[in-house]
Design a protein around this motif. Structure first.
Motif, mmCIF file in Angstrom:
data_model
loop_
_atom_site.group_PDB
_atom_site.id
_atom_site.type_symbol
_atom_site.label_atom_id
_atom_site.label_comp_id
_atom_site.label_asym_id
_atom_site.label_seq_id
_atom_site.Cartn_x
_atom_site.Cartn_y
_atom_site.Cartn_z
ATOM 1 N N ALA A 1 0.858 -1.188 0.000
ATOM 2 C CA ALA A 1 0.000 0.000 0.000
ATOM 3 C C ALA A 1 0.892 1.235 0.000
ATOM 4 O O ALA A 1 1.990 1.229 0.568
ATOM 5 N N PHE A 2 0.410 2.290 -0.637
ATOM 6 C CA PHE A 2 1.194 3.512 -0.756
ATOM 7 C C PHE A 2 1.641 4.034 0.603
ATOM 8 O O PHE A 2 2.768 4.481 0.759
ATOM 9 N N ASP A 3 0.770 3.955 1.605
ATOM 10 C CA ASP A 3 1.130 4.483 2.918
ATOM 11 C C ASP A 3 2.165 3.616 3.652
ATOM 12 O O ASP A 3 2.753 4.036 4.637
ATOM 13 N N GLU A 4 2.453 2.429 3.144
ATOM 14 C CA GLU A 4 3.496 1.574 3.719
ATOM 15 C C GLU A 4 4.886 1.937 3.190
ATOM 16 O O GLU A 4 5.888 1.447 3.700
ATOM 17 N N MET A 5 4.916 2.763 2.167
ATOM 18 C CA MET A 5 6.162 3.024 1.466
ATOM 19 C C MET A 5 7.298 3.533 2.348
ATOM 20 O O MET A 5 8.402 2.993 2.270
ATOM 21 N N PRO A 6 7.111 4.528 3.202
ATOM 22 C CA PRO A 6 8.257 5.010 3.991
ATOM 23 C C PRO A 6 8.917 3.909 4.824
ATOM 24 O O PRO A 6 10.140 3.767 4.828
ATOM 25 N N ALA B 1 4.105 0.265 -5.215
ATOM 26 C CA ALA B 1 3.225 0.855 -4.196
ATOM 27 C C ALA B 1 1.944 1.297 -4.886
ATOM 28 O O ALA B 1 1.987 1.987 -5.910
ATOM 29 N N LEU C 1 -2.094 2.942 -4.565
ATOM 30 C CA LEU C 1 -2.971 3.804 -3.757
ATOM 31 C C LEU C 1 -4.159 3.042 -3.239
ATOM 32 O O LEU C 1 -4.681 2.147 -3.775
#
Length: 178
Positions: free
Chosen positions: A153-158, A176, A178
Motif C-alpha cells: 500500500a502507498f502508505d506503507e512506502m516510507p 506501491a 494507492l
C-alpha cells in the motif's frame, strides 16, 4: 543460442535476462545474493552462479562446454566483477559494461587483444535500444511483471523503503499502490 553471462541479478540484470531469453539466448546469472539468484531461477534464468561461494569461471566453462560466454554484461558495478568479465568471455566475444565501477581500476588489455574482445560501455542514451526495449515490453515479448517481488500500500512506502535499505537482496521491484 549464445550464452550471456549477466553479472548482477537486480532489476537491470533481471530485465537483461528476460530480454536474452526472449531472443533465444541462454542467460547465466552471476551474483553474490542467493535470494536474487533464486528469484532469477523463478523467472526463467536456466543457470545461476553465486560467485562468492562457487568457482564462477569453472561453472561458466562447464555450462558452455569449454567455450565460455559469447557475451558478458556487467551490471553490478563491482570492480572485481568488471575485471572478471575478461575471464567469462569467449574468444571473439563481447563485453558490455553497464554498471558504474566504484573506483578506477586496471584491466589487462593484453587479454582483451589476445582474446579479440569487443568492449562496449552502455548506459541509457541509445534511443533505438530504448525504443526496442519498449516494443518488447508492450508486445509481451518480455513480461516485466515477473520481476515484481512485492506490492504494498502507498502508505506503507516510507517504512518499506527503510526495510529495503537494510535487506536489498529481498526484492527486485516493489510496487506501491494507492
Amino acid at each position: 543460442g549464445e550464452h550471456v553471462v549477466i553479472i548482477g541479478a537486480g532489476a537491470i540484470g533481471a530485465l537483461s535476462a528476460l530480454a536474452a531469453i526472449s531472443i533465444g539466448a541462454i542467460p547465466i546469472m552471476v551474483d553474490i545474493a542467493d535470494e536474487k539468484l533464486r528469484f532469477a531461477k523463478a523467472y526463467g534464468a536456466p543457470y545461476t552462479i553465486n560467485s562468492s561461494s562457487e568457482d564462477a569461471v569453472a561453472r561458466v566453462r562447464e555450462i558452455t562446454r569449454g567455450r565460455m560466454a559469447e557475451a558478458v554484461m556487467e551490471i553490478s558495478g563491482a570492480n572485481q566483477a568488471v575485471v572478471d568479465t575478461l575471464d567469462y568471455v569467449a574468444n571473439a566475444g563481447r563485453i558490455v559494461l553497464t554498471g558504474w565501477a566504484k573506483s578506477p581500476l586496471e584491466l589487462d588489455t593484453r587479454l582483451i587483444t589476445r582474446k579479440e574482445i569487443d568492449l562496449l560501455g552502455q548506459r541509457n542514451t541509445d534511443r533505438v535500444e530504448i525504443a526496442k526495449a519498449l516494443r518488447m515490453i508492450y508486445s509481451d515479448e518480455v513480461d516485466v511483471m515477473k520481476l515484481v517481488t512485492r506490492t504494498i500500500a502507498f502508505d506503507e512506502m516510507p517504512g518499506y523503503v527503510a526495510h529495503m535499505a537494510r535487506h536489498p537482496e529481498e526484492n527486485i521491484k516493489v510496487i506501491a499502490v494507492l
